[in-house]
Design a protein around this motif. Structure first.
Motif, short mmCIF file in Angstrom:
data_model
loop_
_atom_site.label_atom_id
_atom_site.label_comp_id
_atom_site.label_asym_id
_atom_site.label_seq_id
_atom_site.Cartn_x
_atom_site.Cartn_y
_atom_site.Cartn_z
N ALA A 279 0.83 -1.21 0.00
CA ALA A 279 0.00 0.00 0.00
C ALA A 279 0.86 1.25 0.00
O ALA A 279 1.95 1.28 0.58
CB ALA A 279 -0.90 -0.01 1.21
N ASP B 101 -2.99 5.30 -1.57
CA ASP B 101 -4.06 4.34 -1.26
C ASP B 101 -4.75 4.71 0.05
O ASP B 101 -5.98 4.63 0.17
CB ASP B 101 -3.49 2.92 -1.16
N GLN C 298 -8.71 5.74 0.50
CA GLN C 298 -9.60 4.97 1.37
C GLN C 298 -10.21 5.84 2.46
O GLN C 298 -11.37 5.68 2.83
CB GLN C 298 -8.86 3.78 2.00
N LEU D 204 -5.13 -1.26 5.42
CA LEU D 204 -4.24 -1.49 4.28
C LEU D 204 -2.86 -1.98 4.69
O LEU D 204 -2.03 -2.27 3.83
CB LEU D 204 -4.08 -0.19 3.47
#
Length: 348
Positions: A3, A7, A11, A44
């Motif tokens: 990740a 990312d 999210q 993640l």
């Protein structure tokens, strides 16, 4: 795939800059936003690249521990305590062992600060108690904190985590006096450590308060090592008037004194009491277990790291409140008496 910060931002539904602020533990983020970001980080399994942060920005995310101590247990406690504080704040730790007696130590410090891009220094004894070293660090314009015996703080108190060796040594000596001991030997640590003088001062103060004259023949120079404890105890126990108790300046020395007594077929504590200092694993690995003073080195190190990081992070405009928020850091520790099996009533 691993990740990325992108990312995490996607999210959590925030900007990359906001994620960066949360990871850097900056106070200028709303609690609800911080919670969203941290949930995304956990989901993640995102691992920030601290080395990349150091290279990319003007700020450093590394602090350095400078030490010169033969006691491995002390060093490990220091490392663990500082690491815990660093991880909680998103920083790395650089460990730098050095020889405090070396003529090149000042150049070493300069190279470390200039080439390693560090945010701050944690200095442990004896470095933290050598004025020339302190002057060198000050000249480098880097944030630092000294872990010192209380007697070494002087005017630089705001940069110190202090340990009151004298008060703890007074309590240990008083414990032996209350058991009826009047001839108490004292094994000094290294002369380069201010703690040696603090512990000796507490020992002498307790004797004088009890109306006992300090006998210089019962006080021996030494080092903070097992071998020094062995040799010091042998010298005391082979004297014309041996002591009924020995105060060793740390647990490693006390373990050495215990070993010497065993070689001489002296029963502990029936014929001789032995006490140490610091409550290191040595104190619990001997037989009998050592009476000592508990010095919470892990917690001391954690407070030192938190203090130096609050100084370093408090410089940024966005983090102007950080130092005040961490003002509750414990600045002084008094090691506490731990009574075990190595001390007993003075032989009649």
């Amino acid at each position: 795939m691993k990740a990325t910060i992108n990312d995490v931002a996607a999210q959590a539904g925030v900007s990359i800059k906001t994620v960066s602020r949360v990871i850097n533990n900056e106070p200028s983020v709303r609690p609800a936003t911080r919670k969203k970001v941290m949930e995304a980080v956990e989901a993640l399994n995102y691992q920030p690249n601290l080395a990349a942060r150091n290279l990319a920005g003007s700020r450093s995310y590394t602090i350095a521990l400078i030490y010169d101590n033969p006691n491995a247990y002390y060093v490990i406690d220091m490392q663990n305590g500082i690491l815990e504080a660093c991880k909680a704040r998103g920083y790395e730790l650089l460990i730098h062992p050095s020889n405090s007696k070396s003529a090149s130590v000042h150049d070493e410090l300069k190279n470390l600060v200039e080439h390693s891009k560090i945010a701050g220094l944690v200095l442990t004894p004896p470095f933290s108690e050598i004025q020339a070293v302190i002057d060198t660090v000050k000249s480098l314009k880097v944030d630092y904190v000294r872990i010192v015996s209380s007697a070494a703080a002087q005017e630089d108190e705001e940069n110190c985590i202090q340990v009151d060796d004298s008060a703890a040594a007074f309590d240990l000596t008083q414990h032996l006096l209350q058991l009826g001991h009047k001839r108490i030997g004292f094994l000094c640590g290294g002369e380069e450590h201010v703690s040696t003088y603090g512990r000796l001062h507490g020992y002498k103060r307790a004797l004088r308060q009890a109306g006992i004259t300090v006998d210089p023949n019962l006080i021996l120079k030494g080092e903070y090592s097992f071998d020094s404890g062995v040799q010091g105890a042998k010298t005391l126990l082979q004297s014309a008037e041996p002591p009924t108790a020995i105060f060793a300046s740390n647990d490693e020395m006390a373990a050495g004194a215990l070993f010497a007594a065993r070689l001489m077929n002296i029963d502990i504590p029936q014929q001789l009491s032995i006490v140490g200092f610091e409550d290191s694993p040595f104190s619990r690995q001997t037989w009998p277990k050592l009476t000592t003073a508990h010095q919470p080195n892990n917690e001391i190190a954690k407070c030192a790291a938190a203090l130096v990081l609050s100084k370093a992070r408090g410089k940024g405009a966005a983090e102007s409140g950080t130092a005040s928020k961490e003002s509750g850091i414990v600045r002084e520790f008094i090691p506490s008496l731990v009574v075990r099996d190595s001390s007993g009533p003075a032989p009649t």
